[in-house]
Write an enzyme that holds these catalytic residues in place. Structure first.
Site, PDB file in Angstrom:
ATOM      1  N   SER A 141       0.820  -1.199   0.000  1.00 49.66           N
ATOM      2  CA  SER A 141       0.000   0.000   0.000  1.00 49.66           C
ATOM      3  C   SER A 141       0.863   1.262   0.000  1.00 49.66           C
ATOM      4  O   SER A 141       1.695   1.442  -0.890  1.00 49.66           O
ATOM      5  CB  SER A 141      -0.975  -0.026   1.173  1.00 49.66           C
ATOM      6  OG  SER A 141      -2.000   0.901   0.994  1.00 49.66           O
ATOM      7  N   ASP A 338      -7.789  -5.938  -6.163  1.00 44.06           N
ATOM      8  CA  ASP A 338      -7.772  -4.657  -5.457  1.00 44.06           C
ATOM      9  C   ASP A 338      -8.067  -3.543  -6.445  1.00 44.06           C
ATOM     10  O   ASP A 338      -7.418  -3.436  -7.483  1.00 44.06           O
ATOM     11  CB  ASP A 338      -6.394  -4.445  -4.822  1.00 44.06           C
ATOM     12  CG  ASP A 338      -6.226  -3.055  -4.230  1.00 44.06           C
ATOM     13  OD1 ASP A 338      -7.241  -2.470  -3.797  1.00 44.06           O
ATOM     14  OD2 ASP A 338      -5.083  -2.574  -4.199  1.00 44.06           O
ATOM     15  N   HIS A 390      -6.094  -6.178  -1.687  1.00 41.76           N
ATOM     16  CA  HIS A 390      -5.108  -5.141  -1.397  1.00 41.76           C
ATOM     17  C   HIS A 390      -3.954  -5.661  -0.537  1.00 41.76           C
ATOM     18  O   HIS A 390      -2.803  -5.308  -0.756  1.00 41.76           O
ATOM     19  CB  HIS A 390      -5.807  -3.982  -0.677  1.00 41.76           C
ATOM     20  CG  HIS A 390      -4.955  -2.777  -0.484  1.00 41.76           C
ATOM     21  ND1 HIS A 390      -4.466  -2.042  -1.535  1.00 41.76           N
ATOM     22  CD2 HIS A 390      -4.496  -2.173   0.643  1.00 41.76           C
ATOM     23  CE1 HIS A 390      -3.753  -1.026  -1.072  1.00 41.76           C
ATOM     24  NE2 HIS A 390      -3.758  -1.088   0.251  1.00 41.76           N
TER      25      HIS A 390
END
Length: 416
Positions: A141, A338, A390
């Site tokens: 991320s 994601d 994610h």
């Protein structure tokens, strides 16, 4: 004071794979954790001060490997298969804290990287047996910023030191923020190609949003808000094919994803359970957390630092070029379900590194099934993980394990 302890929306965990505990301070040893079944590995947790003047300290949690720990390298995962250390960073998230309230109003990429470097230097002084160990950094991320930025800090620090002891060998980034412009275009393309938005919204966003250093016009905001509020539906944007947590308020913040390239973490209902667990006084005591004695709440979602983030590099591509030139092993991976930092965003960004292809695109396998697809470039390996959201290890732990093991071994992903 509660805001001093609140968590930014995404948990910036540092996962460190270590080898042995000779010389480990007993004051940090965890003897038991509520609800944890009997384990055969050792655990340690506590604080490392990174700024005495401001009273800024980062919290870590180390779990050691159960087998062959003496043969394992040291891996810092910013956000396992061996000994694991969780470090909550920057100060002001999780149990990490600062006694200077202004720190929450001027935090950013640069200070976070500097604090992480100081943490590593001081942590290795506390655990000297890990100096000179092969060392890797990985994360997901917004760690798309943190990992390469910290790697550059370490590289520069080593070059300036007469006796460097952080033996950095490589980095690994998953579903990471890379370049604001190309990431944004790739995100909108993912939305459209996965039927999350209409043709009309797709064309409207592309025509009204410039995704550059300058502010986007209000028409861009309107186009994105319409798509998010009226076309997405009640799905988990961090894993578009899995059920969402119905009581999550995160959807209210997703409108800002493209307007402000800050990336939030995966948010199933397990976040709710985590908050309840880590706010138990007996758990905090067992983990040597909240050592200041000031009451505060551990929370997985907070915009305190997000609203006051002072610096965020527009593109990490120049940093990647520097790290490639330094000869580091660099892998980038993407869970392909994601939609927040999607595979298309990462591919658009990496494409502009213009790296020569060593091994052309091919499917890689685990247990006889396609685990994803990969392409090897000169200086960088890219891989997708099929069916992962994610946070890849959360959704596809077996495929993530094979990916991580190949990265550490420096071998291409298996073709059969």
């Amino acid at each position: 004071m509660e805001n001093l302890r609140k968590r930014t929306y995404y948990l910036f965990f540092l996962f460190v794979l270590l080898t042995s505990t000779d010389g480990t301070p007993d004051r940090d040893r965890i003897t038991a954790l509520l609800g944890q079944p009997p384990v055969t590995f050792s655990q340690f947790s506590g604080y490392v001060t990174v700024n005495e003047q401001h009273g800024r300290a980062l919290f870590y949690w180390l779990t050691e490997a159960t087998m062959d720990s003496a043969t394992k390298p040291l891996v810092l995962w910013l956000n396992g298969v061996a000994n694991i250390l969780f470090l909550e960073s920057p100060a002001g998230v999780g149990f990490s804290y600062t006694n200077t309230s202004s720190d929450l109003k001027d935090s950013g990429d640069k200070r976070t990287a500097q604090d992480a470097l100081i943490f590593l230097i001081r942590w290795m002084s506390r655990f000297p047996q890990y100096k000179h160990r092969d060392f890797y950094i990985s994360g997901e991320s917004y760690a798309g910023h943190y990992v390469p930025q910290l790697a550059k800090k370490i590289h520069d620090h080593n070059n300036a030191s007469s006796k460097p002891f952080i033996n950095l060998k490589g980095i690994m980034v998953g579903n990471g923020v890379t370049d604001n412009h190309y990431d944004s275009i790739g995100t909108v393309t993912y939305w459209w190609s996965h039927s999350m938005i209409s043709d009309t919204s797709y064309q409207s966003i592309l025509s009204h949003c410039n995704f550059t250093l300058t502010e986007n016009p209000s028409s861009c905001d309107h186009a994105i808000n319409y798509a998010v509020n009226h076309e997405f539906g009640k799905i988990d944007q961090y894993s578009i094919y899995t059920p969402s947590c119905t009581n999550s308020a995160r959807v209210l913040r997703l409108k800002k994803t493209l307007l402000r390239r800050r990336v939030y973490g995966y948010d199933p209902c397990t976040e709710n359970y985590s908050e309840k667990y880590y706010n138990r006084p007996d758990v905090q005591k067992a983990m040597h957390a909240n050592s200041t004695g000031i009451p505060y709440k551990w929370t997985a979602c907070s915009d305190v630092l997000l609203k006051n983030w002072k610096d965020s590099e527009f593109s990490m591509l120049p940093t990647y070029k520097e790290l490639i030139a330094a000869g580091l092993r660099i892998w980038v991976f993407s869970g392909d379900t994601d939609s927040v930092v999607p595979v298309t965003a990462t591919r658009f960004s990496l494409n502009h590194l213009n790296l020569p292809v060593k091994t052309r695109w091919y499917p890689w396998y685990t247990n006889g099934q396609v685990g994803g697809w990969t392409e090897v470039y000169q200086g960088l390996t890219f891989a997708t993980v099929r069916g992962a959201g994610h946070e890849v290890p959360l959704f596809q732990p077996n495929r993530a394990f094979h990916l991580f093991r190949s990265f550490l071994a420096g071998k291409e992903l298996p073709k059969s």
